[in-house]
Write a protein that holds these residues in place. Structure first.
Motif, PDB file in Angstrom:
ATOM      1  N   ASN A  61     -44.627 -82.415  40.701  1.00 44.70           N
ATOM      2  CA  ASN A  61     -44.489 -83.762  39.913  1.00 44.70           C
ATOM      3  C   ASN A  61     -45.831 -83.864  38.977  1.00 44.70           C
ATOM      4  OD1 ASN A  61     -45.397 -86.783  40.038  1.00 44.70           O
ATOM      5  ND2 ASN A  61     -43.115 -86.389  39.434  1.00 44.70           N
ATOM      6  N   GLU A  62     -46.789 -83.372  39.592  1.00 37.93           N
ATOM      7  CA  GLU A  62     -47.981 -83.351  38.704  1.00 37.93           C
ATOM      8  C   GLU A  62     -48.237 -82.334  37.606  1.00 37.93           C
ATOM      9  OE1 GLU A  62     -50.607 -85.847  38.784  1.00 37.93           O
ATOM     10  OE2 GLU A  62     -49.274 -86.988  39.998  1.00 37.93           O
ATOM     11  N   MET A  63     -47.885 -81.245  38.131  1.00 35.69           N
ATOM     12  CA  MET A  63     -48.273 -79.945  37.117  1.00 35.69           C
ATOM     13  C   MET A  63     -46.994 -79.931  36.157  1.00 35.69           C
ATOM     14  SD  MET A  63     -48.423 -75.934  38.578  1.00 35.69           S
ATOM     15  CE  MET A  63     -48.657 -74.557  37.304  1.00 35.69           C
ATOM     16  N   PHE A  64     -45.838 -80.153  36.524  1.00 26.75           N
ATOM     17  CA  PHE A  64     -44.449 -80.177  35.586  1.00 26.75           C
ATOM     18  C   PHE A  64     -44.064 -81.401  35.032  1.00 26.75           C
ATOM     19  CE2 PHE A  64     -44.758 -76.385  38.481  1.00 26.75           C
ATOM     20  CZ  PHE A  64     -44.885 -75.253  37.709  1.00 26.75           C
ATOM     21  N   GLY A  65     -44.599 -82.550  35.559  1.00 31.10           N
ATOM     22  CA  GLY A  65     -44.073 -83.853  35.010  1.00 31.10           C
ATOM     23  C   GLY A  65     -42.336 -83.992  35.537  1.00 31.10           C
ATOM     24  N   ILE A  66     -41.957 -83.301  36.664  1.00 30.98           N
ATOM     25  CA  ILE A  66     -40.541 -83.639  36.906  1.00 30.98           C
ATOM     26  C   ILE A  66     -40.270 -83.919  38.300  1.00 30.98           C
ATOM     27  CG2 ILE A  66     -39.482 -82.097  35.067  1.00 30.98           C
ATOM     28  CD1 ILE A  66     -39.595 -79.541  36.699  1.00 30.98           C
ATOM     29  N   GLN A  67     -39.284 -84.378  38.715  1.00 28.70           N
ATOM     30  CA  GLN A  67     -39.196 -84.624  40.172  1.00 28.70           C
ATOM     31  C   GLN A  67     -38.225 -83.384  40.734  1.00 28.70           C
ATOM     32  OE1 GLN A  67     -40.170 -86.870  42.372  1.00 28.70           O
ATOM     33  NE2 GLN A  67     -41.225 -88.133  40.978  1.00 28.70           N
ATOM     34  N   PRO A  68     -38.567 -82.807  41.842  1.00 29.25           N
ATOM     35  CA  PRO A  68     -37.958 -81.489  42.062  1.00 29.25           C
ATOM     36  C   PRO A  68     -36.859 -82.042  43.201  1.00 29.25           C
ATOM     37  CG  PRO A  68     -40.066 -81.755  43.394  1.00 29.25           C
ATOM     38  CD  PRO A  68     -39.912 -82.917  42.390  1.00 29.25           C
ATOM     39  N   ILE A  69     -35.863 -81.156  43.140  1.00 30.40           N
ATOM     40  CA  ILE A  69     -34.717 -81.425  43.959  1.00 30.40           C
ATOM     41  C   ILE A  69     -35.264 -81.094  45.584  1.00 30.40           C
ATOM     42  CG2 ILE A  69     -32.352 -80.686  44.752  1.00 30.40           C
ATOM     43  CD1 ILE A  69     -32.212 -79.918  41.656  1.00 30.40           C
ATOM     44  N   LEU A  70     -35.064 -81.808  46.654  1.00 30.26           N
ATOM     45  CA  LEU A  70     -35.472 -81.536  47.617  1.00 30.26           C
ATOM     46  C   LEU A  70     -34.155 -81.488  48.586  1.00 30.26           C
ATOM     47  CD1 LEU A  70     -38.096 -84.259  48.449  1.00 30.26           C
ATOM     48  CD2 LEU A  70     -38.455 -82.075  47.775  1.00 30.26           C
ATOM     49  N   VAL A  71     -34.187 -79.657  49.113  1.00 35.27           N
ATOM     50  CA  VAL A  71     -32.939 -79.621  49.745  1.00 35.27           C
ATOM     51  C   VAL A  71     -32.877 -80.188  51.250  1.00 35.27           C
ATOM     52  CG1 VAL A  71     -31.838 -77.634  50.973  1.00 35.27           C
ATOM     53  CG2 VAL A  71     -32.801 -77.372  48.621  1.00 35.27           C
ATOM     54  N   GLY A  72     -31.934 -80.894  51.739  1.00 30.50           N
ATOM     55  CA  GLY A  72     -32.127 -81.618  52.941  1.00 30.50           C
ATOM     56  C   GLY A  72     -30.507 -82.302  53.173  1.00 30.50           C
ATOM     57  N   PRO A  73     -30.438 -82.870  54.343  1.00 31.44           N
ATOM     58  CA  PRO A  73     -29.177 -83.433  54.592  1.00 31.44           C
ATOM     59  C   PRO A  73     -28.714 -84.581  53.810  1.00 31.44           C
ATOM     60  CG  PRO A  73     -30.612 -83.348  56.474  1.00 31.44           C
ATOM     61  CD  PRO A  73     -31.434 -82.754  55.483  1.00 31.44           C
ATOM     62  N   GLU A  74     -29.629 -85.212  53.227  1.00 35.32           N
ATOM     63  CA  GLU A  74     -29.370 -86.407  52.154  1.00 35.32           C
ATOM     64  C   GLU A  74     -28.443 -86.039  50.899  1.00 35.32           C
ATOM     65  OE1 GLU A  74     -32.945 -84.760  51.240  1.00 35.32           O
ATOM     66  OE2 GLU A  74     -32.190 -85.613  53.271  1.00 35.32           O
ATOM     67  N   MET A  75     -28.489 -84.401  50.712  1.00 35.95           N
ATOM     68  CA  MET A  75     -27.707 -84.085  49.310  1.00 35.95           C
ATOM     69  C   MET A  75     -26.838 -82.747  49.681  1.00 35.95           C
ATOM     70  SD  MET A  75     -29.648 -80.875  48.868  1.00 35.95           S
ATOM     71  CE  MET A  75     -29.397 -80.417  47.367  1.00 35.95           C
ATOM     72  N   TYR A  76     -26.502 -82.738  51.359  1.00 26.78           N
ATOM     73  CA  TYR A  76     -25.734 -81.725  51.417  1.00 26.78           C
ATOM     74  C   TYR A  76     -24.131 -81.689  51.022  1.00 26.78           C
ATOM     75  CZ  TYR A  76     -29.318 -79.277  54.481  1.00 26.78           C
ATOM     76  OH  TYR A  76     -30.354 -78.613  54.837  1.00 26.78           O
ATOM     77  N   SER A  77     -23.705 -83.069  50.820  1.00 27.05           N
ATOM     78  CA  SER A  77     -22.490 -83.154  50.301  1.00 27.05           C
ATOM     79  C   SER A  77     -22.158 -82.624  49.076  1.00 27.05           C
ATOM     80  CB  SER A  77     -22.160 -84.812  50.380  1.00 27.05           C
ATOM     81  OG  SER A  77     -23.099 -85.465  49.229  1.00 27.05           O
ATOM     82  N   ILE A  78     -23.018 -82.291  48.179  1.00 25.08           N
ATOM     83  CA  ILE A  78     -22.766 -81.686  46.887  1.00 25.08           C
ATOM     84  C   ILE A  78     -22.434 -80.343  47.043  1.00 25.08           C
ATOM     85  CG2 ILE A  78     -24.258 -83.229  45.692  1.00 25.08           C
ATOM     86  CD1 ILE A  78     -26.154 -80.513  45.392  1.00 25.08           C
ATOM     87  N   LEU A  79     -22.690 -79.645  48.205  1.00 20.13           N
ATOM     88  CA  LEU A  79     -22.310 -78.198  48.657  1.00 20.13           C
ATOM     89  C   LEU A  79     -20.825 -78.098  48.724  1.00 20.13           C
ATOM     90  CD1 LEU A  79     -25.592 -77.340  50.940  1.00 20.13           C
ATOM     91  CD2 LEU A  79     -25.212 -77.209  48.224  1.00 20.13           C
ATOM     92  N   ASN A  80     -20.378 -78.892  49.403  1.00 23.74           N
ATOM     93  CA  ASN A  80     -18.779 -78.887  49.649  1.00 23.74           C
ATOM     94  C   ASN A  80     -18.607 -77.863  51.007  1.00 23.74           C
ATOM     95  OD1 ASN A  80     -17.448 -80.618  47.798  1.00 23.74           O
ATOM     96  ND2 ASN A  80     -17.763 -79.091  46.143  1.00 23.74           N
ATOM     97  N   MET A  81     -19.849 -77.961  51.812  1.00 26.96           N
ATOM     98  CA  MET A  81     -19.726 -77.011  52.969  1.00 26.96           C
ATOM     99  C   MET A  81     -19.814 -78.066  54.178  1.00 26.96           C
ATOM    100  SD  MET A  81     -22.084 -74.061  51.547  1.00 26.96           S
ATOM    101  CE  MET A  81     -22.442 -73.143  52.893  1.00 26.96           C
TER     102      MET A  81
END
Length: 254
Positions: free
Chosen positions: A78-98
């Protein structure tokens, strides 16, 4: 450009993806620091040495199996690139369709491995990851993670041997020609490396029996190329496999 970050127990791997390929990969020891500023300084130096522009990074994604570093590296990005990274984890697994087995227990690196295998082959796959731990992840052709097996990694096994035995030295991880050691270093290499060849070969055999169908076998991890007698067991060997999984997840997230 995409910055993919795989935070493991031994190393943090940074991959920069552009023009359909990983143009740079860097490794920083996971115990390097507990401060985001120190990692930022190290990464800035690596970018400078490789003529990379910080402003060219437009997306970042993080897989982390070291909880204490998750926020540290997130803040650094966030500090170096000024962007919010995607954090791989259970809260976003639904997008995987797995179907993710035990989503709050399974390591995110193993999910990345399974994601790569599923989206690349669309058939049952076994991913053998030679890292700090030696892991076997099985994913079906329908995208269901069927299970995981875990053993100590090669470096972990060797380190345990010499750190708990007074007269045994630390040895290089080099595959010996003979399984019969002629000196102390050769004896440790023979026992550990040939022993791991047998273990991995038997695990692959047993997992294939239990799966009961055609199964692609993939290998990854920094130590995946050491056990050369196993090469014929694998359909693919790629040290960037976990990063490739991160790239697929980043594309799905858009």
């Amino acid at each position: 450009m995409l910055l993919a970050i795989d935070i493991g127990n031994t190393d943090i791997v940074f991959g920069v993806f552009d023009n359909q390929q990983w143009i740079h990969q860097f490794r920083i020891n996971s115990s390097f620091s507990v401060r985001s500023q120190d990692y930022e300084a190290q990464l800035r130096l690596l970018f400078l040495e490789n003529s990379l522009k910080i402003s060219d990074i437009s997306q970042a994604i993080i897989s982390c199996v070291v909880p204490d570093l998750r926020v540290v590296i997130k803040d650094m990005v966030n500090e170096m690139f000024g962007i919010q990274p995607i954090l791989v984890g259970p809260e976003m697994y639904s997008i995987l369709n797995m179907e993710i087995l035990s989503p709050y227990e399974i390591g995110t690196d193993l999910v990345c491995n399974a994601t790569y295998a599923y989206y690349t082959y669309r058939q049952t796959c076994l991913v053998v990851d030679f890292g700090t731990a030696l892991t076997y992840t099985v994913v079906s052709g329908e995208g269901k993670i069927l299970g995981v097996s875990i053993a100590p990694g090669l470096k972990t096994a060797v380190k345990s041997l010499f750190s708990n035995t007074a007269q045994l030295p630390e040895v290089p991880l080099k595959m010996p020609d003979s399984a019969i050691g002629k000196n102390t270093v050769h004896a440790i290499q023979a026992g550990v490396l040939w022993g791991y060849v047998g273990m991995v070969r038997e695990m692959i055999h047993q997992i294939k029996l239990e799966v009961g169908q055609e199964c692609k076998v993939l290998a990854t991890g920094g130590l995946s190329s050491i056990l050369t007698p196993l090469r014929a067991e694998f359909d693919e060997v790629d040290k960037s496999l976990t990063l490739n999984g991160l790239k697929i997840i980043a594309d799905l997230y858009q």
